[in-house]
Design a protein around this motif. Sequence first.
Motif, short mmCIF file in Angstrom:
data_model
loop_
_atom_site.label_atom_id
_atom_site.label_comp_id
_atom_site.label_asym_id
_atom_site.label_seq_id
_atom_site.Cartn_x
_atom_site.Cartn_y
_atom_site.Cartn_z
N GLN A 25 1.15 -11.66 -2.49
CA GLN A 25 1.79 -10.52 -3.12
C GLN A 25 1.16 -10.28 -4.48
O GLN A 25 0.72 -11.21 -5.14
N ALA A 26 1.15 -9.02 -4.87
CA ALA A 26 0.57 -8.65 -6.16
C ALA A 26 1.35 -7.47 -6.73
O ALA A 26 1.99 -6.72 -5.99
N ASN A 27 1.25 -7.31 -8.02
CA ASN A 27 1.91 -6.23 -8.73
C ASN A 27 1.21 -4.91 -8.40
O ASN A 27 0.02 -4.75 -8.62
N LYS A 28 1.97 -3.97 -7.87
CA LYS A 28 1.43 -2.68 -7.44
C LYS A 28 0.84 -1.90 -8.62
O LYS A 28 -0.22 -1.29 -8.51
N SER A 33 -3.86 0.34 -11.42
CA SER A 33 -4.56 0.56 -12.70
C SER A 33 -5.99 0.04 -12.67
O SER A 33 -6.83 0.49 -13.43
N LYS A 34 -6.30 -0.87 -11.76
CA LYS A 34 -7.64 -1.46 -11.70
C LYS A 34 -8.49 -0.93 -10.56
O LYS A 34 -9.68 -1.20 -10.50
N SER A 35 -7.87 -0.17 -9.63
CA SER A 35 -8.61 0.26 -8.45
C SER A 35 -8.18 1.65 -8.00
O SER A 35 -7.01 1.87 -7.69
N LYS A 36 -9.14 2.56 -7.92
CA LYS A 36 -8.86 3.91 -7.40
C LYS A 36 -8.47 3.85 -5.93
O LYS A 36 -7.70 4.68 -5.45
N VAL A 37 -8.99 2.88 -5.22
CA VAL A 37 -8.68 2.73 -3.80
C VAL A 37 -7.21 2.37 -3.62
O VAL A 37 -6.49 3.00 -2.82
N PHE A 38 -6.74 1.37 -4.36
CA PHE A 38 -5.33 1.00 -4.26
C PHE A 38 -4.44 2.14 -4.77
O PHE A 38 -3.40 2.42 -4.19
N LYS A 39 -4.87 2.79 -5.82
CA LYS A 39 -4.09 3.91 -6.36
C LYS A 39 -3.93 4.99 -5.29
O LYS A 39 -2.82 5.52 -5.09
N ALA A 40 -4.99 5.32 -4.60
CA ALA A 40 -4.92 6.32 -3.54
C ALA A 40 -3.99 5.88 -2.42
O ALA A 40 -3.21 6.68 -1.89
N MET A 41 -4.03 4.60 -2.06
CA MET A 41 -3.16 4.08 -1.01
C MET A 41 -1.69 4.32 -1.33
O MET A 41 -0.91 4.66 -0.46
N LEU A 67 -9.85 -12.04 -5.41
CA LEU A 67 -9.84 -10.65 -5.85
C LEU A 67 -8.53 -10.32 -6.57
O LEU A 67 -8.53 -9.75 -7.66
N LEU A 68 -7.41 -10.70 -5.98
CA LEU A 68 -6.10 -10.42 -6.58
C LEU A 68 -5.92 -11.20 -7.87
O LEU A 68 -5.34 -10.69 -8.84
N SER A 69 -6.42 -12.41 -7.91
CA SER A 69 -6.37 -13.20 -9.14
C SER A 69 -7.13 -12.48 -10.25
O SER A 69 -6.66 -12.37 -11.39
N PHE A 70 -8.31 -11.97 -9.91
CA PHE A 70 -9.12 -11.27 -10.89
C PHE A 70 -8.42 -10.00 -11.38
O PHE A 70 -8.40 -9.70 -12.57
N VAL A 71 -7.83 -9.25 -10.46
CA VAL A 71 -7.13 -8.01 -10.83
C VAL A 71 -5.98 -8.32 -11.78
O VAL A 71 -5.77 -7.61 -12.76
N GLN A 72 -5.26 -9.39 -11.52
CA GLN A 72 -4.05 -9.69 -12.29
C GLN A 72 -4.31 -10.45 -13.58
O GLN A 72 -3.53 -10.35 -14.52
N THR A 73 -5.41 -11.20 -13.65
CA THR A 73 -5.66 -12.01 -14.85
C THR A 73 -6.96 -11.66 -15.56
O THR A 73 -7.15 -12.06 -16.71
N GLY A 74 -7.86 -10.98 -14.87
CA GLY A 74 -9.17 -10.69 -15.44
C GLY A 74 -10.15 -11.83 -15.27
O GLY A 74 -11.28 -11.78 -15.77
N LYS A 97 -15.67 -2.49 -2.03
CA LYS A 97 -14.76 -1.83 -1.08
C LYS A 97 -13.50 -1.31 -1.77
O LYS A 97 -13.03 -0.22 -1.48
N TYR A 98 -12.95 -2.11 -2.68
CA TYR A 98 -11.71 -1.73 -3.36
C TYR A 98 -11.95 -1.16 -4.76
O TYR A 98 -11.00 -0.95 -5.50
N ASP A 99 -13.22 -0.92 -5.09
CA ASP A 99 -13.57 -0.29 -6.36
C ASP A 99 -13.03 -1.05 -7.57
O ASP A 99 -12.42 -0.47 -8.47
N ILE A 100 -13.27 -2.35 -7.57
CA ILE A 100 -12.91 -3.21 -8.70
C ILE A 100 -14.21 -3.42 -9.49
O ILE A 100 -14.93 -4.40 -9.29
N GLU A 101 -14.53 -2.47 -10.35
CA GLU A 101 -15.84 -2.43 -11.01
C GLU A 101 -16.13 -3.66 -11.86
O GLU A 101 -17.26 -4.14 -11.89
N ASN A 102 -15.15 -4.18 -12.59
CA ASN A 102 -15.40 -5.34 -13.45
C ASN A 102 -15.82 -6.56 -12.64
O ASN A 102 -16.73 -7.29 -13.05
N LEU A 103 -15.18 -6.79 -11.52
CA LEU A 103 -15.54 -7.93 -10.66
C LEU A 103 -16.90 -7.69 -10.02
O LEU A 103 -17.73 -8.60 -9.95
N LYS A 104 -17.13 -6.49 -9.58
CA LYS A 104 -18.42 -6.16 -8.98
C LYS A 104 -19.56 -6.39 -9.98
O LYS A 104 -20.57 -7.02 -9.65
#
Length: 185
Positions: A25-28, A33-41, A67-74, A97-104
Amino acid sequence: MDIFIPNEISNQFVTFVVDKELTLQANKFLLCSKSKVFKAMFECGLKESETNEIEITDIRYDILKELLSFVQTGHLSKKLEEINIDTIFELFITADKYDIENLKLKCELYLITNTTIENVVEHLKIAHLNNGTILEKYAKEFIKLYFKDIMDTPNFITLMQKYPELLIQIKNIELENTEISCTYN
Protein backbone atom coordinates in the motif's frame (compact mmCIF):
# COMPACT_ATOMS: atom_id res chain seq x y z
CA MET A 1 9.68 2.01 10.27
CA ASP A 2 7.67 0.27 7.57
CA ILE A 3 6.51 2.81 5.00
CA PHE A 4 3.81 0.48 3.71
CA ILE A 5 0.55 0.54 5.66
CA PRO A 6 -0.68 -3.05 6.09
CA ASN A 7 -4.40 -3.67 5.55
CA GLU A 8 -5.29 0.03 5.74
CA ILE A 9 -8.63 0.68 4.06
CA SER A 10 -8.75 4.35 3.24
CA ASN A 11 -9.35 6.64 0.31
CA GLN A 12 -5.89 8.08 0.96
CA PHE A 13 -4.15 4.82 0.16
CA VAL A 14 -3.95 2.61 -2.86
CA THR A 15 -3.30 -1.12 -2.73
CA PHE A 16 -1.03 -2.76 -5.28
CA VAL A 17 -1.79 -6.43 -5.84
CA VAL A 18 1.16 -8.30 -7.31
CA ASP A 19 0.62 -11.75 -8.82
CA LYS A 20 -2.91 -11.83 -7.34
CA GLU A 21 -1.66 -12.40 -3.78
CA LEU A 22 1.10 -10.08 -2.57
CA THR A 23 0.04 -6.57 -1.63
CA LEU A 24 1.68 -3.24 -0.95
CA GLN A 25 0.00 0.00 0.00
CA ALA A 26 1.10 3.53 -0.70
CA ASN A 27 -0.19 7.05 -0.22
CA LYS A 28 -2.26 8.03 -3.25
CA PHE A 29 -1.39 11.75 -2.97
CA LEU A 30 2.37 11.01 -3.06
CA LEU A 31 1.98 8.70 -6.03
CA CYS A 32 0.02 11.34 -7.95
CA SER A 33 2.49 14.09 -7.07
CA LYS A 34 5.48 12.05 -8.32
CA SER A 35 3.97 10.37 -11.38
CA LYS A 36 1.76 11.61 -14.22
CA VAL A 37 0.83 7.99 -14.87
CA PHE A 38 -0.53 7.43 -11.37
CA LYS A 39 -2.19 10.84 -11.45
CA ALA A 40 -4.00 9.91 -14.65
CA MET A 41 -5.10 6.58 -13.15
CA PHE A 42 -6.75 8.28 -10.21
CA GLU A 43 -8.08 11.44 -11.85
CA CYS A 44 -9.44 10.14 -15.15
CA GLY A 45 -12.17 7.87 -13.85
CA LEU A 46 -10.32 4.62 -14.43
CA LYS A 47 -11.29 1.54 -12.43
CA GLU A 48 -8.33 2.15 -10.09
CA SER A 49 -9.77 5.50 -8.98
CA GLU A 50 -12.91 3.79 -7.70
CA THR A 51 -11.40 0.65 -6.19
CA ASN A 52 -8.11 2.17 -4.96
CA GLU A 53 -6.51 -1.06 -6.13
CA ILE A 54 -3.99 -1.62 -8.93
CA GLU A 55 -3.28 -5.10 -10.18
CA ILE A 56 0.35 -5.56 -11.22
CA THR A 57 1.22 -8.48 -13.46
CA ASP A 58 4.41 -7.35 -15.18
CA ILE A 59 6.60 -6.15 -12.29
CA ARG A 60 8.22 -8.25 -9.59
CA TYR A 61 7.17 -7.57 -5.99
CA ASP A 62 10.67 -6.48 -4.90
CA ILE A 63 10.95 -4.02 -7.81
CA LEU A 64 7.56 -2.48 -7.03
CA LYS A 65 8.50 -2.25 -3.35
CA GLU A 66 11.70 -0.35 -4.25
CA LEU A 67 9.77 1.95 -6.60
CA LEU A 68 7.16 2.74 -3.93
CA SER A 69 9.88 3.24 -1.34
CA PHE A 70 11.57 5.73 -3.64
CA VAL A 71 8.30 7.59 -4.33
CA GLN A 72 7.51 7.87 -0.62
CA THR A 73 10.98 8.61 0.79
CA GLY A 74 13.10 9.78 -2.14
CA HIS A 75 15.53 6.92 -1.50
CA LEU A 76 15.93 3.27 -2.36
CA SER A 77 16.28 0.75 0.47
CA LYS A 78 19.91 0.15 -0.60
CA LYS A 79 22.59 2.10 -2.42
CA LEU A 80 22.64 1.37 -6.14
CA GLU A 81 26.12 -0.10 -5.72
CA GLU A 82 24.58 -2.79 -3.51
CA ILE A 83 21.87 -3.73 -6.02
CA ASN A 84 22.55 -6.18 -8.84
CA ILE A 85 22.57 -4.79 -12.36
CA ASP A 86 19.47 -6.68 -13.54
CA THR A 87 17.48 -5.11 -10.71
CA ILE A 88 18.78 -1.66 -11.70
CA PHE A 89 17.64 -2.33 -15.28
CA GLU A 90 14.19 -3.35 -13.99
CA LEU A 91 13.98 -0.26 -11.77
CA PHE A 92 14.91 1.91 -14.75
CA ILE A 93 12.26 0.27 -16.95
CA THR A 94 9.61 0.53 -14.21
CA ALA A 95 10.51 4.16 -13.49
CA ASP A 96 10.04 4.90 -17.19
CA LYS A 97 6.72 3.03 -17.30
CA TYR A 98 5.32 5.01 -14.36
CA ASP A 99 7.11 8.26 -15.24
CA ILE A 100 9.13 8.51 -12.04
CA GLU A 101 11.79 10.79 -13.53
CA ASN A 102 14.02 11.12 -10.43
CA LEU A 103 14.42 7.36 -10.10
CA LYS A 104 14.92 6.94 -13.82
CA LEU A 105 17.65 9.60 -13.80
CA LYS A 106 19.31 8.03 -10.77
CA CYS A 107 19.45 4.67 -12.58
CA GLU A 108 20.69 6.28 -15.81
CA LEU A 109 23.52 8.09 -14.04
CA TYR A 110 24.55 4.92 -12.24
CA LEU A 111 24.60 2.97 -15.51
CA ILE A 112 26.61 5.73 -17.20
CA THR A 113 29.29 5.69 -14.50
CA ASN A 114 29.47 1.90 -14.79
CA THR A 115 29.55 1.59 -18.57
CA THR A 116 32.25 -0.66 -19.99
CA ILE A 117 33.07 -2.14 -23.38
CA GLU A 118 31.44 -5.36 -22.16
CA ASN A 119 28.08 -3.83 -21.13
CA VAL A 120 27.65 -0.73 -23.31
CA VAL A 121 25.52 -2.54 -25.89
CA GLU A 122 23.07 -3.68 -23.19
CA HIS A 123 22.98 -0.14 -21.79
CA LEU A 124 22.22 1.23 -25.26
CA LYS A 125 19.45 -1.31 -25.77
CA ILE A 126 17.80 -0.58 -22.40
CA ALA A 127 18.06 3.17 -22.98
CA HIS A 128 16.73 2.98 -26.53
CA LEU A 129 13.71 0.90 -25.56
CA ASN A 130 12.84 2.91 -22.43
CA ASN A 131 13.30 6.58 -23.31
CA GLY A 132 16.67 6.85 -21.57
CA THR A 133 17.89 9.81 -23.60
CA ILE A 134 20.89 10.63 -21.42
CA LEU A 135 22.07 7.03 -21.20
CA GLU A 136 21.41 6.45 -24.91
CA LYS A 137 23.45 9.48 -25.95
CA TYR A 138 26.31 8.44 -23.66
CA ALA A 139 26.25 4.82 -24.89
CA LYS A 140 26.36 5.95 -28.53
CA GLU A 141 29.34 8.21 -27.84
CA PHE A 142 31.05 5.39 -25.92
CA ILE A 143 30.48 2.93 -28.77
CA LYS A 144 31.79 5.46 -31.27
CA LEU A 145 34.92 5.88 -29.17
CA TYR A 146 35.54 2.11 -28.88
CA PHE A 147 33.86 1.05 -32.13
CA LYS A 148 36.66 -1.28 -33.28
CA ASP A 149 36.49 -3.21 -29.97
CA ILE A 150 32.70 -3.48 -29.99
CA MET A 151 31.61 -3.82 -33.64
CA ASP A 152 32.25 -7.57 -33.97
CA THR A 153 30.65 -8.64 -30.70
CA PRO A 154 27.52 -10.81 -31.02
CA ASN A 155 25.46 -8.42 -28.84
CA PHE A 156 26.34 -5.43 -31.01
CA ILE A 157 25.65 -7.27 -34.26
CA THR A 158 22.26 -8.48 -32.96
CA LEU A 159 21.28 -5.03 -31.71
CA MET A 160 22.24 -3.37 -35.01
CA GLN A 161 20.26 -5.95 -36.99
CA LYS A 162 17.21 -5.25 -34.83
CA TYR A 163 17.64 -1.46 -34.67
CA PRO A 164 19.70 -0.35 -37.69
CA GLU A 165 18.80 3.29 -37.03
CA LEU A 166 21.13 3.15 -34.01
CA LEU A 167 24.11 2.38 -36.25
CA ILE A 168 23.23 5.37 -38.43
CA GLN A 169 23.01 7.56 -35.32
CA ILE A 170 26.36 6.28 -34.06
CA LYS A 171 27.93 7.02 -37.46
CA ASN A 172 26.38 10.51 -37.41
CA ILE A 173 28.17 11.26 -34.13
CA GLU A 174 31.44 11.21 -36.07
CA LEU A 175 30.03 13.64 -38.62
CA GLU A 176 28.76 16.00 -35.89
CA ASN A 177 32.11 15.88 -34.09
CA THR A 178 33.94 16.56 -37.37
CA GLU A 179 31.67 19.53 -38.12
CA ILE A 180 32.22 20.95 -34.62
CA SER A 181 36.00 20.66 -34.86
CA CYS A 182 35.95 22.31 -38.31
CA THR A 183 34.07 25.31 -36.94
CA TYR A 184 36.72 25.85 -34.28
CA ASN A 185 39.65 25.58 -36.70
